[in-house]
Design a protein around this motif. Sequence first.
Motif, PDB file in Angstrom:
ATOM      1  N   TYR A  95       7.937 -18.302  18.345  1.00 49.68           N
ATOM      2  CA  TYR A  95       7.011 -17.183  18.504  1.00 49.68           C
ATOM      3  C   TYR A  95       7.718 -15.830  18.635  1.00 49.68           C
ATOM      4  O   TYR A  95       7.096 -14.847  19.006  1.00 49.68           O
ATOM      5  CB  TYR A  95       6.111 -17.427  19.712  1.00 49.68           C
ATOM      6  CG  TYR A  95       5.036 -18.446  19.436  1.00 49.68           C
ATOM      7  CD1 TYR A  95       3.783 -18.039  18.994  1.00 49.68           C
ATOM      8  CD2 TYR A  95       5.271 -19.800  19.590  1.00 49.68           C
ATOM      9  CE1 TYR A  95       2.790 -18.964  18.722  1.00 49.68           C
ATOM     10  CE2 TYR A  95       4.297 -20.739  19.329  1.00 49.68           C
ATOM     11  CZ  TYR A  95       3.061 -20.309  18.888  1.00 49.68           C
ATOM     12  OH  TYR A  95       2.076 -21.238  18.619  1.00 49.68           O
ATOM     13  N   SER A  96       8.992 -15.757  18.329  1.00 53.08           N
ATOM     14  CA  SER A  96       9.740 -14.513  18.504  1.00 53.08           C
ATOM     15  C   SER A  96       9.640 -13.563  17.319  1.00 53.08           C
ATOM     16  O   SER A  96      10.133 -12.440  17.390  1.00 53.08           O
ATOM     17  CB  SER A  96      11.219 -14.809  18.776  1.00 53.08           C
ATOM     18  OG  SER A  96      11.825 -15.355  17.617  1.00 53.08           O
ATOM     19  N   GLU A  97       9.015 -13.982  16.231  1.00 56.60           N
ATOM     20  CA  GLU A  97       8.917 -13.102  15.071  1.00 56.60           C
ATOM     21  C   GLU A  97       7.604 -13.326  14.342  1.00 56.60           C
ATOM     22  O   GLU A  97       6.917 -14.326  14.552  1.00 56.60           O
ATOM     23  CB  GLU A  97      10.093 -13.325  14.128  1.00 56.60           C
ATOM     24  CG  GLU A  97      10.249 -14.751  13.671  1.00 56.60           C
ATOM     25  CD  GLU A  97      11.554 -14.968  12.935  1.00 56.60           C
ATOM     26  OE1 GLU A  97      11.505 -15.582  11.874  1.00 56.60           O
ATOM     27  OE2 GLU A  97      12.612 -14.534  13.417  1.00 56.60           O
ATOM     28  N   ALA A  98       7.272 -12.363  13.498  1.00 62.04           N
ATOM     29  CA  ALA A  98       6.077 -12.444  12.659  1.00 62.04           C
ATOM     30  C   ALA A  98       6.522 -12.149  11.224  1.00 62.04           C
ATOM     31  O   ALA A  98       7.666 -12.418  10.872  1.00 62.04           O
ATOM     32  CB  ALA A  98       5.020 -11.465  13.147  1.00 62.04           C
ATOM     33  N   ALA A  99       5.665 -11.564  10.423  1.00 64.70           N
ATOM     34  CA  ALA A  99       5.989 -11.319   9.019  1.00 64.70           C
ATOM     35  C   ALA A  99       6.980 -10.160   8.828  1.00 64.70           C
ATOM     36  O   ALA A  99       7.658 -10.092   7.816  1.00 64.70           O
ATOM     37  CB  ALA A  99       4.718 -11.042   8.226  1.00 64.70           C
ATOM     38  N   GLY A 100       7.064  -9.266   9.791  1.00 65.08           N
ATOM     39  CA  GLY A 100       7.979  -8.127   9.680  1.00 65.08           C
ATOM     40  C   GLY A 100       9.395  -8.493  10.085  1.00 65.08           C
ATOM     41  O   GLY A 100       9.741  -9.663  10.237  1.00 65.08           O
ATOM     42  N   ILE A 101      10.227  -7.475  10.294  1.00 63.17           N
ATOM     43  CA  ILE A 101      11.625  -7.721  10.644  1.00 63.17           C
ATOM     44  C   ILE A 101      11.879  -7.729  12.152  1.00 63.17           C
ATOM     45  O   ILE A 101      12.963  -8.082  12.589  1.00 63.17           O
ATOM     46  CB  ILE A 101      12.557  -6.687   9.973  1.00 63.17           C
ATOM     47  CG1 ILE A 101      12.225  -5.271  10.440  1.00 63.17           C
ATOM     48  CG2 ILE A 101      12.483  -6.815   8.464  1.00 63.17           C
ATOM     49  CD1 ILE A 101      13.216  -4.227   9.987  1.00 63.17           C
TER      50      ILE A 101
END
Length: 78
Positions: A23-29
């Motif tokens: 859960y530390s990232e999504a679609a962005g950087i």
Amino acid sequence: MSLTGPPAFRGVFRDDKLARATYSEAAGIARVIPLAVAVPADAEDVSALVAWAQATKTPLVPRGSGSSMAGGAVWSSI
């Protein structure tokens, strides 16, 4: 550090490395590792989670599908 969730929480509450990394990232950087991950079972769980977060001064970042490029799924204003 181990974080204990709300006492009446019936959903999933995890603070292990795998859940936090997932859960530390999504679609962005942007990448921000959370303290824990909570998946409420119902509206009562959401209420318990919000009350717990306020009482413990723990930042709470709501998350949908994680498809946003803007980083809203991983950033807290606190």
